[in-house]
Design an enzyme around this catalytic site. Structure first.
Site, PDB file in Angstrom:
ATOM      1  N   TYR A  33       0.826  -1.200   0.000  1.00 56.58           N
ATOM      2  CA  TYR A  33       0.000   0.000   0.000  1.00 56.58           C
ATOM      3  C   TYR A  33       0.861   1.251   0.000  1.00 56.58           C
ATOM      4  O   TYR A  33       2.079   1.196   0.194  1.00 56.58           O
ATOM      5  CB  TYR A  33      -0.947   0.006   1.213  1.00 56.58           C
ATOM      6  CG  TYR A  33      -0.278   0.307   2.547  1.00 56.58           C
ATOM      7  CD1 TYR A  33       0.556  -0.621   3.155  1.00 56.58           C
ATOM      8  CD2 TYR A  33      -0.473   1.532   3.184  1.00 56.58           C
ATOM      9  CE1 TYR A  33       1.164  -0.344   4.378  1.00 56.58           C
ATOM     10  CE2 TYR A  33       0.130   1.815   4.405  1.00 56.58           C
ATOM     11  CZ  TYR A  33       0.951   0.878   4.993  1.00 56.58           C
ATOM     12  OH  TYR A  33       1.556   1.155   6.194  1.00 56.58           O
ATOM     13  N   ARG A  52       8.027   4.186  -4.870  1.00 52.85           N
ATOM     14  CA  ARG A  52       8.151   3.213  -3.772  1.00 52.85           C
ATOM     15  C   ARG A  52       7.126   2.090  -3.929  1.00 52.85           C
ATOM     16  O   ARG A  52       7.427   0.920  -3.668  1.00 52.85           O
ATOM     17  CB  ARG A  52       7.970   3.908  -2.408  1.00 52.85           C
ATOM     18  CG  ARG A  52       8.235   2.959  -1.247  1.00 52.85           C
ATOM     19  CD  ARG A  52       8.224   3.659   0.099  1.00 52.85           C
ATOM     20  NE  ARG A  52       6.915   4.210   0.407  1.00 52.85           N
ATOM     21  CZ  ARG A  52       6.652   4.961   1.470  1.00 52.85           C
ATOM     22  NH1 ARG A  52       7.622   5.259   2.321  1.00 52.85           N
ATOM     23  NH2 ARG A  52       5.438   5.425   1.681  1.00 52.85           N
ATOM     24  N   ARG A 100      -7.423 -20.513  -2.399  1.00 55.04           N
ATOM     25  CA  ARG A 100      -6.417 -20.351  -1.352  1.00 55.04           C
ATOM     26  C   ARG A 100      -5.320 -21.408  -1.420  1.00 55.04           C
ATOM     27  O   ARG A 100      -5.521 -22.555  -1.029  1.00 55.04           O
ATOM     28  CB  ARG A 100      -7.078 -20.369   0.035  1.00 55.04           C
ATOM     29  CG  ARG A 100      -6.102 -20.010   1.143  1.00 55.04           C
ATOM     30  CD  ARG A 100      -6.722 -20.036   2.521  1.00 55.04           C
ATOM     31  NE  ARG A 100      -5.734 -19.690   3.527  1.00 55.04           N
ATOM     32  CZ  ARG A 100      -4.852 -20.540   4.050  1.00 55.04           C
ATOM     33  NH1 ARG A 100      -4.850 -21.795   3.653  1.00 55.04           N
ATOM     34  NH2 ARG A 100      -3.976 -20.141   4.947  1.00 55.04           N
ATOM     35  N   HIS A 102      -0.879 -21.260  -0.775  1.00 53.48           N
ATOM     36  CA  HIS A 102       0.168 -20.320  -0.371  1.00 53.48           C
ATOM     37  C   HIS A 102       0.988 -19.839  -1.558  1.00 53.48           C
ATOM     38  O   HIS A 102       1.391 -18.696  -1.622  1.00 53.48           O
ATOM     39  CB  HIS A 102       1.086 -20.966   0.672  1.00 53.48           C
ATOM     40  CG  HIS A 102       0.447 -21.081   2.028  1.00 53.48           C
ATOM     41  ND1 HIS A 102      -0.609 -21.905   2.280  1.00 53.48           N
ATOM     42  CD2 HIS A 102       0.723 -20.449   3.198  1.00 53.48           C
ATOM     43  CE1 HIS A 102      -0.962 -21.793   3.547  1.00 53.48           C
ATOM     44  NE2 HIS A 102      -0.166 -20.901   4.136  1.00 53.48           N
ATOM     45  N   LYS A 149       6.521  -1.879   1.728  1.00 51.98           N
ATOM     46  CA  LYS A 149       5.350  -1.298   2.398  1.00 51.98           C
ATOM     47  C   LYS A 149       4.178  -2.267   2.287  1.00 51.98           C
ATOM     48  O   LYS A 149       3.221  -2.057   1.531  1.00 51.98           O
ATOM     49  CB  LYS A 149       5.011   0.080   1.830  1.00 51.98           C
ATOM     50  CG  LYS A 149       4.199   0.929   2.814  1.00 51.98           C
ATOM     51  CD  LYS A 149       4.213   2.386   2.427  1.00 51.98           C
ATOM     52  CE  LYS A 149       3.234   3.206   3.241  1.00 51.98           C
ATOM     53  NZ  LYS A 149       3.377   3.114   4.689  1.00 51.98           N
ATOM     54  N   GLU A 182      12.076   2.468  14.067  1.00 56.40           N
ATOM     55  CA  GLU A 182      11.115   3.473  13.597  1.00 56.40           C
ATOM     56  C   GLU A 182       9.835   3.320  14.387  1.00 56.40           C
ATOM     57  O   GLU A 182       9.725   2.458  15.251  1.00 56.40           O
ATOM     58  CB  GLU A 182      10.839   3.290  12.101  1.00 56.40           C
ATOM     59  CG  GLU A 182      10.219   1.943  11.762  1.00 56.40           C
ATOM     60  CD  GLU A 182       9.972   1.731  10.279  1.00 56.40           C
ATOM     61  OE1 GLU A 182       9.764   2.718   9.546  1.00 56.40           O
ATOM     62  OE2 GLU A 182       9.956   0.563   9.858  1.00 56.40           O
ATOM     63  N   LEU A 207      11.230   1.426   7.041  1.00 61.55           N
ATOM     64  CA  LEU A 207      10.658   1.810   5.752  1.00 61.55           C
ATOM     65  C   LEU A 207      11.295   3.142   5.351  1.00 61.55           C
ATOM     66  O   LEU A 207      11.423   4.044   6.198  1.00 61.55           O
ATOM     67  CB  LEU A 207       9.145   1.985   5.882  1.00 61.55           C
ATOM     68  CG  LEU A 207       8.454   2.413   4.582  1.00 61.55           C
ATOM     69  CD1 LEU A 207       8.341   1.234   3.628  1.00 61.55           C
ATOM     70  CD2 LEU A 207       7.083   2.999   4.857  1.00 61.55           C
TER      71      LEU A 207
HETATM   72  N1  PDD Z   1       2.788   4.865   7.291  1.00 63.08           N
HETATM   73  N2  PDD Z   1       7.463   3.713   8.802  1.00 63.08           N
HETATM   74  C1  PDD Z   1       6.342   2.960   8.774  1.00 63.08           C
HETATM   75  C2  PDD Z   1       6.348   1.618   9.420  1.00 63.08           C
HETATM   76  C3  PDD Z   1       5.190   3.467   8.139  1.00 63.08           C
HETATM   77  O1  PDD Z   1       4.082   2.720   8.095  1.00 63.08           O
HETATM   78  C4  PDD Z   1       5.217   4.765   7.554  1.00 63.08           C
HETATM   79  C5  PDD Z   1       4.020   5.352   6.864  1.00 63.08           C
HETATM   80  C6  PDD Z   1       6.402   5.507   7.631  1.00 63.08           C
HETATM   81  C7  PDD Z   1       6.526   6.892   7.034  1.00 63.08           C
HETATM   82  O2  PDD Z   1       6.515   6.839   5.628  1.00 63.08           O
HETATM   83  P1  PDD Z   1       5.977   8.066   4.744  1.00 63.08           P
HETATM   84  O3  PDD Z   1       6.744   9.270   5.180  1.00 63.08           O
HETATM   85  O4  PDD Z   1       6.288   7.663   3.356  1.00 63.08           O
HETATM   86  O5  PDD Z   1       4.510   8.198   5.025  1.00 63.08           O
HETATM   87  C8  PDD Z   1       7.510   4.944   8.246  1.00 63.08           C
HETATM   88  C9  PDD Z   1       1.563   5.256   6.645  1.00 63.08           C
HETATM   89  C10 PDD Z   1       1.338   6.717   6.671  1.00 63.08           C
HETATM   90  C11 PDD Z   1       0.437   4.437   7.238  1.00 63.08           C
HETATM   91  O6  PDD Z   1       0.664   3.250   7.456  1.00 63.08           O
HETATM   92  O7  PDD Z   1      -0.659   4.958   7.458  1.00 63.08           O
END
Ligand code: PDD
Length: 287
Positions: A33, A52, A100, A102, A149, A182, A207
């Site tokens: 996403y 990304r 379904r 894997h 992501k 993070e 991320l």
């Molecule tokens: N999250 N680290 C993680 C684990 C994240 O899920 C996100 C963003 C970030 C920051 O990334 P960016 O600056 O590209 O938004 C760092 C989004 C906003 C979410 O899951 O809602």
């Protein structure tokens, strides 16, 4: 006004928008996403977000649902149809619908694409930023590929809920060596006594945030010192300032980590300044 969602080629009323029960996102969290900020009716940093997204898809060998140009067109249309001036666009791509198993489905199985938009009140966010937020620390129990992501977010969901129950807004993951990786949905930063911005390098354990990248651009433009290096929780407790970044929170000052007030317990001037100037360095795509 009723909300509209884009689901696999159709614009549907949000309440009636559905995906198949054998969507691999639903059964295996087999999808990725993106979240893009919408500010004053424009998309922020689409090129970086979509680059990304393409990388996440390619790492997982999920076919791109459509090219970048048509994808931007759909994002703009979703924002328009929902009349969102400020808020966010959510893009989700899964490996599609299949019985379904894997293993990956048959070649040619189309990936599934959902795009939604949601309004947010910038005045509420500004108010939160004026007070700053609290953060708790939790052990980082995620897999190694957090650079992707992925919608597979259980550790993040559980960490954020723990933060909420502790009266905090975010949880910072801490790795086995005591270094902060993070936040559960944000990147983590501290400011040293002499004013340097410190954030973990994006090669491993985090991320590579798009907001983080924009802050690095802003820091360079404004001649701020940046140290891309891991920092420990102890260093964070003693930092002059701390803040988090994400497309949803932008730059949000952190005033408490666990039981430690950060600096004087008020939002720091560097974090607040970065928040103010953030949009001077981003790409703006009119809707
Ligand atoms: N999250 N680290 C993680 C684990 C994240 O899920 C996100 C963003 C970030 C920051 O990334 P960016 O600056 O590209 O938004 C760092 C989004 C906003 C979410 O899951 O809602």
């Amino acid at each position: 006004m009723s909300r509209i969602a884009y689901v696999n080629g159709r614009y549907r009323p949000h309440d009636l928008a559905t995906v198949h029960i054998e969507d691999r996102g639903y059964q295996f969290a087999d999808g990725v996403y993106e979240v893009c900020e919408v500010k004053d009716g424009a998309l922020i940093d689409t090129t970086r977000h979509l680059a990304r997204l393409e990388r996440s898809l390619s790492e997982l060998e999920i076919p791109e649902p459509m090219g970048r140009k048509p994808l931007v067109a759909v994002m703009r249309e979703v924002v328009r149809r929902n009349r969102v001036r400020n808020g966010m666009v959510y893009i989700q791509v899964t490996r599609g619908v299949a019985p379904r198993e894997h293993t990956y489905p048959m070649a040619g199985t189309p990936s599934a694409l959902v795009i939604t938009a949601r309004a947010a009140d910038p005045r509420k966010a500004a108010k939160t930023a004026e007070n700053g937020v609290a953060v708790i620390s939790v052990p980082d129990n995620r897999w190694e590929r957090v650079d992707i992501k992925s919608v597979s977010l259980l550790p993040n969901v559980m960490a954020k809920e723990k933060a909420k129950r502790a009266g905090a807004k975010e949880a910072w993951f801490v790795d086995a060596d005591g270094y902060v990786t993070e936040g559960s949905s944000t990147n983590a930063w501290i400011v040293t006594a002499d004013g340097a911005l410190v954030t973990r390098p994006a090669e491993h354990g985090i991320l590579k945030g798009i907001t983080r990248a924009a802050i690095l651009d802003l820091a360079q433009r404004d001649n701020l010192t940046v140290e891309e290096r891991p920092f420990t929780l102890e260093e964070a407790y003693a930092a002059r300032e701390a803040f988090i970044t994400a497309a949803t929170t932008l730059v949000m000052p952190v005033v408490r980590i666990d039981d430690h007030a950060i600096g004087n317990g008020q939002p720091g001037s560097i974090a607040s300044g970065l928040r103010e100037r953030f949009h001077e360095v981003v790409e703006v795509t009119a809707v």
